[in-house]
Design an enzyme around this catalytic site. Structure first.
Site, PDB file in Angstrom:
ATOM      1  CG  ASP A 477      -5.239   3.166  -0.655  1.00 41.23           C
ATOM      2  OD1 ASP A 477      -6.444   2.898  -0.560  1.00 41.23           O
ATOM      3  OD2 ASP A 477      -4.407   2.388  -1.169  1.00 41.23           O
ATOM      4  CG  ASP A 547      -7.504  -2.156  -5.790  1.00 46.79           C
ATOM      5  OD1 ASP A 547      -7.111  -1.065  -6.255  1.00 46.79           O
ATOM      6  OD2 ASP A 547      -7.298  -2.507  -4.615  1.00 46.79           O
TER       7      ASP A 547
HETATM    8  C1  DGJ Z   1      -5.230  -0.265  -2.526  1.00 41.82           C
HETATM    9  C2  DGJ Z   1      -5.356   0.594  -3.740  1.00 41.82           C
HETATM   10  O1  DGJ Z   1      -6.621   0.470  -4.291  1.00 41.82           O
HETATM   11  C3  DGJ Z   1      -4.273   0.216  -4.743  1.00 41.82           C
HETATM   12  O2  DGJ Z   1      -4.421   0.980  -5.901  1.00 41.82           O
HETATM   13  C4  DGJ Z   1      -2.935   0.424  -4.123  1.00 41.82           C
HETATM   14  O3  DGJ Z   1      -2.710   1.780  -3.884  1.00 41.82           O
HETATM   15  C5  DGJ Z   1      -2.822  -0.381  -2.830  1.00 41.82           C
HETATM   16  N1  DGJ Z   1      -3.929  -0.116  -1.949  1.00 41.82           N
HETATM   17  C6  DGJ Z   1      -1.522  -0.077  -2.122  1.00 41.82           C
HETATM   18  O4  DGJ Z   1      -1.449  -0.667  -0.906  1.00 41.82           O
END
Ligand code: DGJ
Length: 726
Positions: A477, A547
């Protein structure tokens, strides 16, 4: 596929199967762009040059060179010597002068596709690819610039990059080194880009082009959700199957610019490369700089052939992962299920339930390390929080494996929290400008990955975790942009190198990871799909798309993404309703249909699902196995777009031998009295006979008359329609 230099005409001609790209040598010194488009067979192209229109070529009218420079379509235009359009190359000498005159010095045609040191790049062996290298030189500065053009058998793309070598006796400052530039007469082009935001990535946008410069770009330190490193110029009325398309896509994950400029002579210049904002690279004598590559695609028949070209190129010559053609495990990720509130028991409970329903891997997301129970601490402290996960990682992983599932884990390796042991030990490891407070974003700073010791330290921590248990998957990430651009390790005149050096650090980390763990499935992510680009695909075969897991919002996001990237690369999960990002409630089936068009998985607390939904999970996981190969390897056809018609979305995938297809239909809004539709399909064999729900149809009927889709009452319904050859 071939590359020709016609010495009589002084014309370079690059042929792919259906396209040609031509350059002309003028006066034996200047390289001009002449043509890019449908395949042509003659090199008799000098009439295209502007010599006749603006007869000011230096050799015949020395006193009027400026008219010549202003009106010429240079292949690699430069700053400072009379071309007032935006350049592709700008260099500043140690004396402070900003100018160059890159003169043609020769060429080479090589079999194969060379790698780019430290950078993601397309690849191919000598049998399927070849490369034209054109050598240019600025004698005063001692600079040599090589323009590289690579082509692949059966793929209508031309891959460009540029290398700058300093053969002079003094350093120079490179202020702009773009990777691709084409120039042509305007044909009322419109500009198609993929802008967005967090949770609203890659929405297709088309705009007219006016005089002057219009661009999409990022100087946020990553390719970003706000803009995408893609641009296409299209002729008016372009749709899936009609219209001319000139597209560029950048194989890079950092700052970029994609620009079109329309000038007084009604020429358009289209450029792409590293964004010059803040960029300044000091090139010492003996050093070289490599600009990442741009994929150029031309289609004479609308967007669909462009999409197919990108999909084929990325599947055959960019993504390296051993998982590319393998069935990916159906995963369940605990982020939307628990956020930070979990322990080993909760995760094992999820694993047990998930495994019973056909899910194959548990991914433990953010919150397992340091003392991270909220998002305001511990990034950089990549040691398991054993108070939260009793028995540590080995115990948890073994328990998950006992359920028959694999185990995956989340990292955010590029970051450091002010509240972390790592920052307390190494405050200078954060990117920062001395004397200025570092701007926080999600309570985190960015690690200075321009420094090798920082890269090594981060890698060692990840390595320790991966060695400690049987881990099959990593979600990588990256949750903020770069600010306070300063590195404690770089001298004053190299601070403009930070963003690119940072990307080289990221690439080095990912390269080491997949080299040391060749069986690891790596999924990139950046606050959802904020760094979904070809650069990242070189390291990971899939990227978390957004997301926003709402099935309806995903339609536009996945449509924009699939315009360039294969469905097998798009991370897509079923989540709970009301949806956490936007609050909408959609049927579980529709969430499954939309996620099935990507890598497929779940992002919910499966222990809390109703029995009805659990039964649907069982069906969906079976469906995934049935259709995965078709979705991942099939040819994608966009049949209707909810973003355009505001009513329904429809696309299909067709197997290579055209014996099988799957149609995805989502009715977003139900309209009174509209109870069925006829949707003409594409990609089938007209002469074959197909079965749809047990009824026979010829390919000819399905494609010309259409597939009949009966619409259920209500909004957000969906259908998956299987088509098989009889
Ligand atoms: C952003 C990501 O897109 C999410 O899926 C998740 O992993 C969060 N970060 C966790 O902080």
């Amino acid at each position: 596929m071939s590359i020709i230099f016609d010495e009589k005409e002084n014309i370079f001609l690059i042929h792919t199967e259906n396209t040609s790209y031509a350059m002309a040598l003028v006066d034996g010194t200047n390289l001009h762009h002449v043509y890019y488009g449908k395949r042509i067979h003659s090199t008799n192209l000098r009439y295209v040059l502007c010599e006749d229109v603006y007869p000011f070529i230096p050799s015949t009218a020395k006193r009027e060179t400026n008219g010549y420079i202003e009106s010429s379509a240079f292949e690699y235009p430069q700053t400072g010597m009379g071309d007032y359009r935006d350049s592709a190359f700008c260099v500043k000498s140690m004396d402070g002068h900003r100018a160059s005159e890159l003169v043609y010095r020769g060429y080479e045609i090589k079999a194969g596709k060379p790698a780019l040191p430290g950078l993601p790049a397309t690849w191919g062996d000598e049998k399927v690819s070849s490369t034209l290298c054109i050598y240019l030189e600025d004698a005063l500065l001692g600079l040599k610039v090589t323009l590289n053009y690579s082509i692949f058998e059966g793929i209508d793309a031309i891959i460009r990059s540029a290398t700058v070598e300093n053969h002079g006796s003094e350093a120079v400052y490179l202020e702009k080194v773009l990777s691709s530039c084409i120039e042509m007469r305007n044909r009322n082009f419109e500009m198609l880009t993929l802008p967005g935001s967090w949770a609203r990535e890659r929405h297709i946008q088309k705009m007219p082009i006016g005089y002057g410069r219009q661009n999409a770009g990022s100087f946020r330190g990553k390719s970003s959700p706000q803009e995408h490193p893609f641009m296409a110029l299209v002729t008016p009325g372009t749709n899936q199957t009609q219209g001319e398309v000139y597209a560029m896509n950048f194989v890079y994950s950092g700052n970029f610019i994609a620009q079109v400029e329309r000038n007084e002579f009604d020429f358009v210049r289209m450029t792409m490369g590293i964004h010059p904002e803040g960029f300044c690279w000091k090139l010492q004598p003996g050093e070289s700089f490599v600009a990442p590559e741009v994929v150029n695609v031309y289609s004479a028949n609308g967007l669909e052939p462009m999409t197919h070209t990108f999909h084929h190129l990325y599947r055959k010559h960019l993504i390296r992962s051993p998982y590319l053609h393998k069935e990916r495990p159906i995963l369940i990720n605990n982020w939307e299920a628990t956020y930070f509130d979990f322990d080993e028991k909760k995760l094992i409970d999820i694993a047990k339930e998930a495994s019973a329903l056909g899910i194959e891997m548990l991914v433990m997301d953010d919150g397992w390390f340091g003392k991270r129970d909220t998002d305001d601490c511990s990034l950089g402290d990549w040691q398991v929080n054993e108070e939260k996960l009793k028995g540590g990682l080995p115990y948890l992983v073994e328990e998950v494996k006992k359920t028959g599932m694999k185990f995956g884990i989340w990292f955010e390796p590029e970051m450091i929290c002010p509240d972390s042991d790592l920052f307390r030990a190494h405050p200078d490891w954060a990117i920062q400008i001395p004397g200025r407070e570092i701007i926080q974003s999600r309570a985190q700073y960015v690690l200075d990955l321009t420094r090798q010791e920082v890269v090594d330290a981060v890698y060692d921590m990840i390595d320790q975790v991966l060695k400690s248990a049987d881990i099959s998957y990593v979600k990588w990430d990256m949750n903020r942009f770069l600010t306070n651009l300063g590195s404690a390790a770089l001298p004053a005149d190299r601070q403009g190198e930070i963003c690119h050096r940072f990307m080289l650090g990221v690439y080095q980390l990912q390269e080491r990871l997949i080299t040391d763990y060749p069986d690891l499935l790596l999924e990139n992510c950046s606050s959802g799909g904020g760094r979904f680009d070809p650069g990242m695909l070189y390291y990971s075969p899939q990227i978390w798309c957004s997301d926003d897991t709402d099935a309806i919002e995903r339609l536009a996001i996945q449509e924009g993404t699939a315009l360039i990237y294969p469905l097998s690369t798009m991370g897509a999960h079923v989540s709970v309703c009301p949806n956490h990002a936007i609050g909408r409630t959609t049927p579980f089936e529709t969430r499954g249909t939309v996620a099935l068009a990507g890598t497929f998985g779940y992002e919910l607390d499966i222990t809390k699902l109703s029995d009805v939904d659990k039964a649907l999970v069982k069906e969906q996981t079976k469906q995934y196995h049935k259709y995965h190969h078709l979705v991942a390897e099939g040819e994608y056809y966009r049949l209707a777009s909810y973003s355009e018609n505001n009513t329904f979305d429809c696309f299909m995938v067709v197997s290579e031998d055209k014996s099988q297809a799957l149609v995805f239909y989502v009715q977003v809004l139900f309209h009174a009295q509209v109870k069925s539709r006829l949707i003409p399909l594409r990609g089938l064999d007209s002469s074959k006979v197909y079965l749809v729900n047990g009824t026979e149809y010829s390919g000819d009927l399905l494609q010309n008359v259409g597939l009949r889709v009966d619409i259920e009452l209500g909004d957000f319904t969906s259908k998956l329609i299987e088509i098989v050859e009889k």
